[in-house]
Scaffold this active site. Sequence first.
Site, PDB file in Angstrom:
ATOM      1  CG  ASP A  24      -2.058   0.984   1.116  1.00 44.86           C
ATOM      2  OD1 ASP A  24      -2.361   1.425  -0.008  1.00 44.86           O
ATOM      3  OD2 ASP A  24      -2.645   1.331   2.163  1.00 44.86           O
ATOM      4  CG  ASN A  72      -7.992  -1.947  -5.098  1.00 46.64           C
ATOM      5  OD1 ASN A  72      -7.081  -2.745  -4.912  1.00 46.64           O
ATOM      6  ND2 ASN A  72      -8.214  -0.948  -4.247  1.00 46.64           N
TER       7      ASN A  72
HETATM    8  C1  IPE Z   1      -5.457  -2.593  -0.133  1.00 49.10           C
HETATM    9  O1  IPE Z   1      -5.139  -1.269  -0.268  1.00 49.10           O
HETATM   10  C2  IPE Z   1      -5.451  -3.271  -1.477  1.00 49.10           C
HETATM   11  C3  IPE Z   1      -4.148  -3.472  -2.093  1.00 49.10           C
HETATM   12  C4  IPE Z   1      -3.004  -3.119  -1.592  1.00 49.10           C
HETATM   13  C5  IPE Z   1      -4.178  -4.135  -3.378  1.00 49.10           C
HETATM   14  P1  IPE Z   1      -6.248  -0.134  -0.454  1.00 49.10           P
HETATM   15  O2  IPE Z   1      -5.509   1.126  -0.639  1.00 49.10           O
HETATM   16  O3  IPE Z   1      -7.199  -0.525  -1.515  1.00 49.10           O
HETATM   17  O4  IPE Z   1      -7.010  -0.189   0.942  1.00 49.10           O
HETATM   18  P2  IPE Z   1      -7.863   0.948   1.674  1.00 49.10           P
HETATM   19  O5  IPE Z   1      -8.867   1.441   0.698  1.00 49.10           O
HETATM   20  O6  IPE Z   1      -6.920   2.023   2.071  1.00 49.10           O
HETATM   21  O7  IPE Z   1      -8.446   0.257   2.868  1.00 49.10           O
HETATM   22  C1  IPE Z   2      -1.557   0.296  -3.378  1.00 46.79           C
HETATM   23  O1  IPE Z   2      -1.360   1.661  -3.425  1.00 46.79           O
HETATM   24  C2  IPE Z   2      -1.820  -0.285  -4.745  1.00 46.79           C
HETATM   25  C3  IPE Z   2      -3.198  -0.748  -4.949  1.00 46.79           C
HETATM   26  C4  IPE Z   2      -4.186  -0.656  -4.091  1.00 46.79           C
HETATM   27  C5  IPE Z   2      -3.479  -1.338  -6.235  1.00 46.79           C
HETATM   28  P1  IPE Z   2      -2.565   2.677  -3.426  1.00 46.79           P
HETATM   29  O2  IPE Z   2      -2.971   2.953  -4.836  1.00 46.79           O
HETATM   30  O3  IPE Z   2      -3.655   2.224  -2.551  1.00 46.79           O
HETATM   31  O4  IPE Z   2      -1.861   3.958  -2.828  1.00 46.79           O
HETATM   32  P2  IPE Z   2      -2.449   4.971  -1.776  1.00 46.79           P
HETATM   33  O5  IPE Z   2      -2.994   4.175  -0.624  1.00 46.79           O
HETATM   34  O6  IPE Z   2      -3.524   5.737  -2.478  1.00 46.79           O
HETATM   35  O7  IPE Z   2      -1.300   5.824  -1.390  1.00 46.79           O
HETATM   36 MG    MG Z   3      -4.077   2.459  -0.577  1.00 46.50          MG
END
Ligand code: IPE
Ligand code: IPE
Ligand code: MG
Length: 251
Positions: A24, A72
Amino acid sequence: MTGQDRRHESEPMTTPAHVAIIMDGNGRWAKARGLPRLAGHRAGVEALRQTVRAAADLGISWLTVYAFSSENWSRPKSEVSDLMGLLRLFIRRDLAELHQNGVRVRTIGDRTGLQPDIAALLNEAETLTAGNSAINLVIAFNYGGRDEIARAVRKIAGQVLAGETELDQITPESVAMALDTSDIPDPDLVIRTSGEQRLSNFLLWQAAYSELIFMSCYWPDFSKGHLVEALEQFAARERRFGGLVARGAAS
Ligand code: IPE
Ligand code: IPE
Ligand code: MG
């Protein structure tokens, strides 16, 4: 990259067999640099490459990575499409090298919700690398713990209706066998980067007794040093599994 035979003396004594990572913070990494979110996701793929190498070097047998959650899809269309494109690119560019390095690729998540070419690429990766054993890389893609459990319940209910099993034969073991992870051990350690302290629907069933480590670095900055740090913290943990006797970190 050969897994067990490359241990170094400085490595922790109790290495977890299975490490699962919630990758993340790609978006925030990019934002902090004034870059588009896609740049963060690209840098995240590079961190993933390095982490697979590092995990194998450190003697980890199973590495599961959360790459795209069932929630997502609620992101803007353009970002979803970027993430699909990056998975395609990752498999096309990296599969040969992963195979050469003895990585066995597996996937968990709902295949039916994916575009056919992506499902085909995931199949190809699994089939090509099926005989490898240096390290198992489990890619959680279109994965959600609740969705996985719901699909398992549907499967079991179907078996009951078909007279193939009976209600009193449904046990935690039989439920586990109906999950996407039926032949994958539970994670010993779950790491989440970016400072968020939640599971976000990752391995809800399997992480029942996992040690959780939250790290503040954004995923694109994650390095072998961070992994070693997590393994050291893990080695100092006492796992009791509900009993009174510590079973040692690696269980
Ligand atoms: C969890 O991260 C999913 C992945 C890393 C693929 P998110 O960024 O989607 O989670 P939330 O929305 O902050 O809980
Ligand atoms: C994790 O990074 C990747 C996926 C969830 C696919 P994020 O895209 O959630 O990055 P932040 O949380 O917005 O920084
Ligand atoms: Mg995230």
